[in-house]
Every structure is written in C-alpha cells, then in structure tokens.
Motif scaffolding. Structure first.
Motif, PDB file in Angstrom:
ATOM      1  N   PRO A   1      84.977 -12.868   9.529  1.00 40.51           N
ATOM      2  CA  PRO A   1      85.210 -11.586   8.859  1.00 40.51           C
ATOM      3  C   PRO A   1      84.287 -11.341   7.661  1.00 40.51           C
ATOM      4  O   PRO A   1      83.974 -10.211   7.339  1.00 40.51           O
ATOM      5  N   TRP A   2      83.847 -12.406   7.011  1.00 38.48           N
ATOM      6  CA  TRP A   2      82.969 -12.243   5.847  1.00 38.48           C
ATOM      7  C   TRP A   2      81.503 -12.035   6.229  1.00 38.48           C
ATOM      8  O   TRP A   2      80.686 -11.714   5.370  1.00 38.48           O
ATOM      9  N   LEU A   3      81.164 -12.163   7.501  1.00 43.10           N
ATOM     10  CA  LEU A   3      79.812 -11.834   7.959  1.00 43.10           C
ATOM     11  C   LEU A   3      79.808 -10.331   8.233  1.00 43.10           C
ATOM     12  O   LEU A   3      80.159  -9.862   9.308  1.00 43.10           O
ATOM     13  N   ASP A   4      79.451  -9.590   7.195  1.00 40.68           N
ATOM     14  CA  ASP A   4      79.559  -8.137   7.228  1.00 40.68           C
ATOM     15  C   ASP A   4      78.579  -7.503   8.200  1.00 40.68           C
ATOM     16  O   ASP A   4      78.915  -6.571   8.907  1.00 40.68           O
TER      17      ASP A   4
ATOM     18  N   THR B   1      53.462  -7.106   6.352  1.00 41.84           N
ATOM     19  CA  THR B   1      54.271  -6.436   5.334  1.00 41.84           C
ATOM     20  C   THR B   1      55.671  -7.034   5.384  1.00 41.84           C
ATOM     21  O   THR B   1      55.979  -7.832   6.272  1.00 41.84           O
ATOM     22  N   LEU B   2      56.529  -6.626   4.454  1.00 37.78           N
ATOM     23  CA  LEU B   2      57.908  -7.112   4.506  1.00 37.78           C
ATOM     24  C   LEU B   2      58.564  -6.752   5.832  1.00 37.78           C
ATOM     25  O   LEU B   2      59.347  -7.508   6.382  1.00 37.78           O
ATOM     26  N   PHE B   3      58.223  -5.585   6.378  1.00 33.94           N
ATOM     27  CA  PHE B   3      58.803  -5.170   7.662  1.00 33.94           C
ATOM     28  C   PHE B   3      58.271  -6.014   8.819  1.00 33.94           C
ATOM     29  O   PHE B   3      59.043  -6.442   9.679  1.00 33.94           O
ATOM     30  N   THR B   4      56.965  -6.271   8.878  1.00 34.64           N
ATOM     31  CA  THR B   4      56.403  -7.023  10.005  1.00 34.64           C
ATOM     32  C   THR B   4      56.733  -8.509   9.925  1.00 34.64           C
ATOM     33  O   THR B   4      56.629  -9.215  10.921  1.00 34.64           O
ATOM     34  N   ALA B   5      57.130  -8.985   8.736  1.00 35.97           N
ATOM     35  CA  ALA B   5      57.410 -10.405   8.555  1.00 35.97           C
ATOM     36  C   ALA B   5      58.863 -10.772   8.854  1.00 35.97           C
ATOM     37  O   ALA B   5      59.176 -11.920   9.103  1.00 35.97           O
ATOM     38  N   ARG B   6      59.731  -9.794   8.861  1.00 39.32           N
ATOM     39  CA  ARG B   6      61.166 -10.060   8.978  1.00 39.32           C
ATOM     40  C   ARG B   6      61.629  -9.974  10.430  1.00 39.32           C
ATOM     41  O   ARG B   6      61.382  -9.002  11.127  1.00 39.32           O
ATOM     42  N   ALA B   7      62.367 -11.003  10.865  1.00 42.17           N
ATOM     43  CA  ALA B   7      62.939 -11.011  12.209  1.00 42.17           C
ATOM     44  C   ALA B   7      64.306 -10.338  12.230  1.00 42.17           C
ATOM     45  O   ALA B   7      64.769  -9.888  13.263  1.00 42.17           O
ATOM     46  N   GLY B   8      64.959 -10.261  11.076  1.00 44.41           N
ATOM     47  CA  GLY B   8      66.264  -9.638  10.987  1.00 44.41           C
ATOM     48  C   GLY B   8      66.875  -9.896   9.623  1.00 44.41           C
ATOM     49  O   GLY B   8      66.207 -10.391   8.716  1.00 44.41           O
ATOM     50  N   PHE B   9      68.150  -9.569   9.485  1.00 47.30           N
ATOM     51  CA  PHE B   9      68.834  -9.809   8.220  1.00 47.30           C
ATOM     52  C   PHE B   9      70.331  -9.976   8.463  1.00 47.30           C
ATOM     53  O   PHE B   9      70.848  -9.633   9.520  1.00 47.30           O
ATOM     54  N   TYR B  10      71.008 -10.528   7.464  1.00 50.88           N
ATOM     55  CA  TYR B  10      72.454 -10.652   7.510  1.00 50.88           C
ATOM     56  C   TYR B  10      73.016 -10.431   6.117  1.00 50.88           C
ATOM     57  O   TYR B  10      72.340 -10.674   5.122  1.00 50.88           O
ATOM     58  N   ILE B  11      74.232  -9.930   6.075  1.00 54.28           N
ATOM     59  CA  ILE B  11      74.925  -9.643   4.824  1.00 54.28           C
ATOM     60  C   ILE B  11      76.298 -10.296   4.900  1.00 54.28           C
ATOM     61  O   ILE B  11      77.016 -10.133   5.894  1.00 54.28           O
ATOM     62  N   VAL B  12      76.638 -11.040   3.854  1.00 55.52           N
ATOM     63  CA  VAL B  12      77.962 -11.659   3.779  1.00 55.52           C
ATOM     64  C   VAL B  12      78.689 -11.145   2.535  1.00 55.52           C
ATOM     65  O   VAL B  12      78.060 -10.635   1.615  1.00 55.52           O
ATOM     66  N   THR B  13      79.997 -11.292   2.547  1.00 56.00           N
ATOM     67  CA  THR B  13      80.801 -10.929   1.384  1.00 56.00           C
ATOM     68  C   THR B  13      81.495 -12.172   0.851  1.00 56.00           C
ATOM     69  O   THR B  13      81.637 -13.172   1.561  1.00 56.00           O
TER      70      THR B  13
ATOM     71  N   ARG C   1      84.080 -13.658  -2.895  1.00 49.51           N
ATOM     72  CA  ARG C   1      84.743 -13.365  -4.165  1.00 49.51           C
ATOM     73  C   ARG C   1      83.847 -13.596  -5.379  1.00 49.51           C
ATOM     74  O   ARG C   1      84.042 -12.992  -6.412  1.00 49.51           O
ATOM     75  N   ASP C   2      82.882 -14.512  -5.242  1.00 50.63           N
ATOM     76  CA  ASP C   2      82.005 -14.812  -6.372  1.00 50.63           C
ATOM     77  C   ASP C   2      80.663 -15.310  -5.838  1.00 50.63           C
ATOM     78  O   ASP C   2      80.475 -15.484  -4.629  1.00 50.63           O
ATOM     79  N   THR C   3      79.728 -15.530  -6.751  1.00 46.23           N
ATOM     80  CA  THR C   3      78.376 -15.937  -6.371  1.00 46.23           C
ATOM     81  C   THR C   3      78.371 -17.237  -5.576  1.00 46.23           C
ATOM     82  O   THR C   3      77.651 -17.361  -4.588  1.00 46.23           O
ATOM     83  N   ALA C   4      79.176 -18.193  -5.995  1.00 43.48           N
ATOM     84  CA  ALA C   4      79.212 -19.484  -5.301  1.00 43.48           C
ATOM     85  C   ALA C   4      79.677 -19.325  -3.857  1.00 43.48           C
ATOM     86  O   ALA C   4      79.093 -19.925  -2.937  1.00 43.48           O
ATOM     87  N   GLU C   5      80.699 -18.517  -3.648  1.00 41.61           N
ATOM     88  CA  GLU C   5      81.204 -18.317  -2.294  1.00 41.61           C
ATOM     89  C   GLU C   5      80.187 -17.572  -1.434  1.00 41.61           C
ATOM     90  O   GLU C   5      79.966 -17.925  -0.270  1.00 41.61           O
ATOM     91  N   VAL C   6      79.548 -16.559  -1.989  1.00 41.96           N
ATOM     92  CA  VAL C   6      78.523 -15.816  -1.244  1.00 41.96           C
ATOM     93  C   VAL C   6      77.370 -16.744  -0.883  1.00 41.96           C
ATOM     94  O   VAL C   6      76.891 -16.746   0.256  1.00 41.96           O
TER      95      VAL C   6
ATOM     96  N   ARG D   1      78.337 -18.982   1.977  1.00 47.13           N
ATOM     97  CA  ARG D   1      78.402 -18.247   3.235  1.00 47.13           C
ATOM     98  C   ARG D   1      77.011 -17.865   3.739  1.00 47.13           C
ATOM     99  O   ARG D   1      76.766 -17.870   4.953  1.00 47.13           O
ATOM    100  N   LEU D   2      76.104 -17.545   2.833  1.00 45.24           N
ATOM    101  CA  LEU D   2      74.714 -17.293   3.242  1.00 45.24           C
ATOM    102  C   LEU D   2      74.112 -18.544   3.871  1.00 45.24           C
ATOM    103  O   LEU D   2      73.459 -18.479   4.911  1.00 45.24           O
ATOM    104  N   ASP D   3      74.345 -19.689   3.221  1.00 45.90           N
ATOM    105  CA  ASP D   3      73.822 -20.956   3.750  1.00 45.90           C
ATOM    106  C   ASP D   3      74.436 -21.290   5.106  1.00 45.90           C
ATOM    107  O   ASP D   3      73.731 -21.723   6.026  1.00 45.90           O
ATOM    108  N   THR D   4      75.733 -21.084   5.251  1.00 44.96           N
ATOM    109  CA  THR D   4      76.412 -21.350   6.522  1.00 44.96           C
ATOM    110  C   THR D   4      75.820 -20.489   7.633  1.00 44.96           C
ATOM    111  O   THR D   4      75.512 -20.975   8.726  1.00 44.96           O
ATOM    112  N   THR D   5      75.646 -19.209   7.348  1.00 47.12           N
ATOM    113  CA  THR D   5      75.088 -18.303   8.354  1.00 47.12           C
ATOM    114  C   THR D   5      73.664 -18.687   8.706  1.00 47.12           C
ATOM    115  O   THR D   5      73.285 -18.694   9.885  1.00 47.12           O
ATOM    116  N   ALA D   6      72.859 -19.035   7.704  1.00 48.48           N
ATOM    117  CA  ALA D   6      71.464 -19.427   7.950  1.00 48.48           C
ATOM    118  C   ALA D   6      71.386 -20.628   8.886  1.00 48.48           C
ATOM    119  O   ALA D   6      70.509 -20.691   9.755  1.00 48.48           O
ATOM    120  N   GLU D   7      72.306 -21.568   8.736  1.00 45.37           N
ATOM    121  CA  GLU D   7      72.317 -22.754   9.601  1.00 45.37           C
ATOM    122  C   GLU D   7      72.650 -22.416  11.051  1.00 45.37           C
ATOM    123  O   GLU D   7      72.331 -23.177  11.957  1.00 45.37           O
TER     124      GLU D   7
END
Length: 81
Positions: free
Chosen positions: A20-23, A43-55, A57-62, A65-71
């Motif tokens: 649910p936190w993988l927005d 360019t930034l557009f030609t270099a990027r394969a995609g993106f993800y956004i997570v939510t 409660r605080d910076t540590a949790e985000v 979750r970013l690290d978990t998704t990246a893995e």
C-alpha cells in the motif's frame, strides 16, 4: 530508475509485492529501448528507465521503503559500445 550504463534495455521488472505504501511504480522504457546516461550525452529523460514513489510517516520510513523497492527492481542493460 537509472541504469549503471548506457545501452539497450534488455529487462525491466519489479518482483516484490504491490504494498500500500508503494504509491506509484512506472516504467518509462521497454526492452529494446535505448537508454543514454547524462555522461554519454543523454538527458534526464533519456537516462531514466522509470520511477517509483513511496509514502511513509517520516524520513527514515520513506528511506527504508525506497531502499526496499529498489532491491525489488531489476534493470538489465546491454552496453552498445
């Protein structure tokens, strides 16, 4: 999602559960597409394969979750040089 090298994208996948936190998870490229990093004249557009956004409660949790998704994401490239 930025690969480590420019070239042809051969594989792109997310193997983890859709929590649910993988927005948002969006692949901007498909296998067979060229990806050109900034240092190779892209360019930034030609270099990027995609993106993800997570939510969270605080910076540590985000950050966790970013690290978990990246893995759980695989970006495989074939260098064209």
């Amino acid at each position: 999602m930025y690969p480590r090298t420019s070239g042809t994208l051969t594989h792109l996948s997310h193997t983890g559960p859709r929590l649910p936190w993988l927005d948002r998870l969006h692949f901007q490229r498909r296998p067979g597409d060229q990806v050109v990093l900034l240092q190779d004249g892209g360019t930034l557009f030609t270099a990027r394969a995609g993106f993800y956004i997570v939510t969270g409660r605080d910076t540590a949790e985000v950050t966790e979750r970013l690290d978990t998704t990246a893995e759980e994401i695989t970006v495989t490239m074939r260098a064209d040089r």
